[in-house]
Design a protein around this motif. Sequence first.
Motif, short mmCIF file in Angstrom:
data_model
loop_
_atom_site.label_atom_id
_atom_site.label_comp_id
_atom_site.label_asym_id
_atom_site.label_seq_id
_atom_site.Cartn_x
_atom_site.Cartn_y
_atom_site.Cartn_z
N THR A 83 0.85 -1.21 0.00
CA THR A 83 0.00 0.00 0.00
C THR A 83 0.87 1.25 0.00
N GLY A 84 1.94 1.20 0.80
CA GLY A 84 2.85 2.35 0.86
C GLY A 84 3.49 2.62 -0.50
N SER A 87 0.94 3.92 -3.18
CA SER A 87 0.35 5.24 -2.98
C SER A 87 1.36 6.37 -3.18
N ASN A 88 2.57 6.02 -3.59
CA ASN A 88 3.55 7.05 -3.93
C ASN A 88 3.78 7.05 -5.44
N THR A 189 3.16 -1.61 -9.51
CA THR A 189 2.95 -0.26 -10.08
C THR A 189 3.02 -0.28 -11.61
N GLU A 204 -5.41 -3.53 0.61
CA GLU A 204 -5.98 -2.64 1.64
C GLU A 204 -6.85 -3.41 2.62
N SER A 312 1.44 11.11 6.89
CA SER A 312 0.45 10.52 5.99
C SER A 312 0.76 9.04 5.77
N SER A 313 -0.30 8.25 5.47
CA SER A 313 -0.07 6.80 5.49
C SER A 313 0.80 6.32 4.33
N ASN A 314 0.94 7.12 3.27
CA ASN A 314 1.86 6.65 2.21
C ASN A 314 3.31 6.65 2.71
N ASP A 317 3.20 3.69 6.04
CA ASP A 317 3.03 2.32 5.56
C ASP A 317 4.34 1.76 5.01
#
Length: 438
Positions: A83-84, A87-88, A189, A204, A312-314, A317
């Motif tokens: 997830t980390g 989300s980047n 990705t 998630e 922030s969670s990015n 995580d």
Amino acid sequence: MEIKPLNHLSEHLQRLIKGQLWAKVIIGIALGIALGLILNPQNGYVSASISEKAASWLDMPGQIFLRLVQMVMIPLIFASIITGIISNSSENLKSMGLRLLTYFMITTVVSITIGMVLSYAMQPGKYLNKLGGLPGSNSNSELATESVGSSSIPETIANLIPNNPLEAMITGEMLGVVIFTIIIGVAITQLPKRLFDPVIHFTEAIQKICMIVVSWAMQLVPFAVFGMMAALMARIGSDIIAGLGYYILVVFIGLVILVAFYLLVLRIFTDMSPWKFLKAVRGPQLLAFSTASSAAVMPLSMKTADNDLNVSSNISDFVIPVGASINMDGTALFQCVSAVFLAQAYGIELSLIEIILLSATIVAASIGTPAVPGGGVIILASVLEGAGIPTGGLIVIIGIDRILGMFRTAVNVTGDLTACVLFQKWFGTAKTPAPKTN
Ligand code: ASP
């Protein structure tokens, strides 16, 4: 009339305790120490056999807590890192990944430098040397001249990539899982949107499920902490602590300097005040202190980073699971002081080149240390072997390792949270408001 202040006090305490994990943990630690001292046979209140029986029951809630968290650890690491990563943006990820590794390396080198300087300034092993008679102290000091780190470094580096990720998952080998997950995460990705979306939803959901299980386990924390502290104090001999007091003090001073270094880094590079940071991280620190496992604290660290440090969670995580697996500055400092302590106790003079090689070995050793109680002392054996310091002396350290393990794990976790705040500043996006657990 006189009861009023007392009522007021108890109301205040109740409010403090409600929802304040750190307060519950402190109370658990204090009550646990008190009970443990009563149960310690050295104090003459109970017999050794009753003390041992009571200690094994007291240990039980802690063991259940650790197992519940360990049960979801591998899927949680897997889901959180993926997830980390996704989300980047790929650009962000590349520079963040590289900078994170560099940052972890630098802090490890700083902690080893602190350890070396302190060990040579304070000479923790010199008293033991005068006393003589460490196990294996008559072993041939030719051992000392063996070159440090003769074990193949290129082979060790290549072996970091697990050839069987399932085996790494089954055996709970965190480093292998982290490396496998990073590779898979980056590959995800590259997927087209049609395939990418279901993968995101799936990971998630896994992360959420793991955090729900963890939130159930967290209910046990006050009892777990109480029981583990009581069992520890019932078992530990005060004579061994007194004998190694100076060495414990040197490690402790080193860890305090390391935390001061983190606060300085935050002060210089972010606008977070040291006081606010320390207040926010006391929950994870106390849990790390009580469990001596940064893996067990990982979910709470993620929650604290998100909810209390505004990360922030990015960022959290990615940084927390990677940090919990490879960034162990407290452990590196401990391994450094312990190696020099034993060398001094055995009367082994390390040359400058041997000190440098020893430091390099410790960088690798701290990365490879499993985030479990006592992980650092197990890996220390191979550091000593590489440096030609007899491993027999480990027996002395193992006796008090749990105490040192509690302090160094709290520092390891502080290091990961420091990295989170720093990387939020450098790479963070707007904070996602939803907390991780219900
Ligand atoms: N227990 C430590 C940790 O989990 C590792 C160690 O023993 O040094 O961070």
